[in-house]
Scaffold this motif. Structure first.
Motif, PDB file in Angstrom:
ATOM      1  N   VAL A  91       0.939  -1.235  -0.074  1.00 13.57           N
ATOM      2  CA  VAL A  91      -0.019   0.099   0.039  1.00 13.57           C
ATOM      3  C   VAL A  91       0.873   1.159   0.040  1.00 13.57           C
ATOM      4  O   VAL A  91       1.923   1.342   0.822  1.00 13.57           O
ATOM      5  N   LYS A  92       0.571   2.131  -1.117  1.00 12.63           N
ATOM      6  CA  LYS A  92       1.361   3.443  -0.941  1.00 12.63           C
ATOM      7  C   LYS A  92       1.029   4.394   0.137  1.00 12.63           C
ATOM      8  O   LYS A  92      -0.175   4.277   0.569  1.00 12.63           O
ATOM      9  N   VAL A  93       2.069   5.202   0.636  1.00 14.72           N
ATOM     10  CA  VAL A  93       1.537   5.811   1.855  1.00 14.72           C
ATOM     11  C   VAL A  93       0.458   6.964   1.377  1.00 14.72           C
ATOM     12  O   VAL A  93      -0.242   7.182   2.279  1.00 14.72           O
ATOM     13  N   ASP A  94       0.115   7.329   0.368  1.00 14.94           N
ATOM     14  CA  ASP A  94      -0.830   8.368   0.098  1.00 14.94           C
ATOM     15  C   ASP A  94      -2.245   7.741   0.466  1.00 14.94           C
ATOM     16  O   ASP A  94      -3.317   8.384   0.619  1.00 14.94           O
ATOM     17  N   GLU A  95      -2.195   6.265   0.538  1.00  9.74           N
ATOM     18  CA  GLU A  95      -3.579   5.593   0.537  1.00  9.74           C
ATOM     19  C   GLU A  95      -3.584   5.089   1.956  1.00  9.74           C
ATOM     20  O   GLU A  95      -4.462   4.433   2.328  1.00  9.74           O
ATOM     21  N   TRP A  96      -2.332   5.178   2.641  1.00 12.04           N
ATOM     22  CA  TRP A  96      -2.317   4.413   4.249  1.00 12.04           C
ATOM     23  C   TRP A  96      -3.334   5.084   4.992  1.00 12.04           C
ATOM     24  O   TRP A  96      -3.980   4.462   5.983  1.00 12.04           O
ATOM     25  N   PHE A  97      -2.996   6.533   5.480  1.00 12.56           N
ATOM     26  CA  PHE A  97      -3.783   7.195   6.445  1.00 12.56           C
ATOM     27  C   PHE A  97      -5.043   7.653   5.993  1.00 12.56           C
ATOM     28  O   PHE A  97      -5.360   8.355   5.253  1.00 12.56           O
ATOM     29  N   GLN A  98      -6.239   6.841   6.439  1.00 15.44           N
ATOM     30  CA  GLN A  98      -7.319   7.085   6.073  1.00 15.44           C
ATOM     31  C   GLN A  98      -8.462   7.985   7.130  1.00 15.44           C
ATOM     32  O   GLN A  98      -9.293   8.549   6.604  1.00 15.44           O
TER      33      GLN A  98
END
Ligand SMILES: Cc1cc2nc3c(=O)[nH]c(=O)nc-3n(C[C@H](O)[C@H](O)[C@H](O)COP(=O)(O)OP(=O)(O)OC[C@H]3O[C@@H](n4cnc5c(N)ncnc54)[C@H](O)[C@@H]3O)c2cc1C
Length: 289
Positions: free
Chosen positions: A147-154
């Protein structure tokens, strides 16, 4: 205060851990360093019926270089990140960030994977993971996925990790020659958590122009975010003081800044701008060598 009663499990492999997660479902919580989960259990904010300790699972800790990327096992402690000779040489922003987490006790037990899986809005590592463009390797019943970081923190303490998965390792792709980075934070005086923290990575070409940038902001909102306005304000430009100061003005854009006991929205927006400027200045200094 004491946590609610729970059953303790100490699996000896990733497969055994996944089996337990599959069988116990929502009732189970993974335990890494315990420096976020145990306080929450003591406050009864978390009441898992089963705690699955990852500390006896082999292969989850360590720092290595692989195909140009830095790879850090999820169970690597903040102290191991802080003191790794490989990181100090090749990715000092990570060692610097780990070095300002909590105190020595926290850094000796808390883990990079625990911090990134927990996604506390005031945690330090998330900002640096965003700046560096980290990738998260998760293992579940269907195997591994990245998972890329831009999708990680939701959202507030929410990540892209599924309940039946383990965060196994975090990959930090190599930055080009001429790159430098820095993490700057305004720490809470008691816990040392970031009231606001900003991580900046820049790449400079031979003429001093910025060809690549990554900027992450933590502490101010419900989750760490990429400061896209700051990145856009420095890429393609020669990073003189006026350009840095101008770009840093965008540091709170896109952050859902929260007022709390530590400060008003306006105060935290101000901190975002000040610490973005400081982080970029320090990153540029490092990139220039
Ligand atoms: C007094 C104090 C001060 C602190 N100050 C700071 C600070 O200044 N800056 C900062 O960033 N942090 C700070 N922390 C938090 C610290 O960094 C924690 O170590 C970190 O947030 C959580 O890591 P952990 O290994 O302790 O995880 P744990 O507490 O064991 O777990 C946290 C959560 O992540 C999940 N989890 C853990 N590992 C995995 C994995 N591999 N895969 C999937 N899920 C996983 C757990 O199930 C749990 O839900 C502080 C903590 C304390 C107690």
């Amino acid at each position: 205060m004491y946590p609610a009663a729970f059953e303790y499990h100490a699996p000896a492999s990733i497969q055994e851990t996944l089996g337990l997660l599959g069988r116990l479902g929502d009732d189970a919580k993974l335990l890494a360093g315990g420096h976020s989960l145990v306080p929450m259990m003591k406050l009864r904010l978390a009441r898992p019926k089963h705690v699955i300790d990852l500390r006896k699972v082999p292969g989850l800790a360590g720092v290595r270089e692989e195909g140009g990327s830095i790879v850090i096992g999820a169970m690597t402690t903040h102290w191991q990140v802080e003191s790794s000779p490989l990181l100090c040489e090749k990715c000092p922003i990570l060692s610097d960030t780990a070095s300002v987490i909590g105190d020595p006790q926290v850094r000796n037990l808390g883990t990079i994977g625990g911090s990134l899986a927990h996604a506390d809005p005031a945690a330090d590592i998330p900002a640096t993971a965003i700046a560096l463009g980290a990738e998260f390797v998760c293992e579940g019943p269907k195997g591994r996925r990245t998972v890329k970081v831009d999708e990680w923190f939701q959202g507030l303490m929410q990540t892209a990790l599924h309940e039946d998965e383990i965060l196994v390792e975090i990959r930090f792709p190599a930055w080009p020659a001429g790159s430098g980075g820095a993490y700057m934070k305004f720490p809470h005086p008691a816990s040392r958590f970031a009231v606001v923290g900003v991580a900046a990575m820049v790449t400079l070409d031979g003429k001093g122009a910025c060809t690549k940038a990554g900027v992450g902001v933590t502490g101010a909102g419900t989750k760490a975010v990429r400061a896209k306005g700051v990145e856009a304000g420095i890429v393609g430009k020669t990073l003189d003081q006026a350009t840095i100061e101008g770009a840093a003005q965008n540091a709170a854009d896109g952050v859902d800044v929260q007022a709390d006991l530590q400060g008003s929205v306006e105060y935290k927006q101000h901190l975002c701008r000040v610490f973005a400027r400081r982080a970029i200045e320090a990153a540029v200094k490092r990139a220039r060598g």
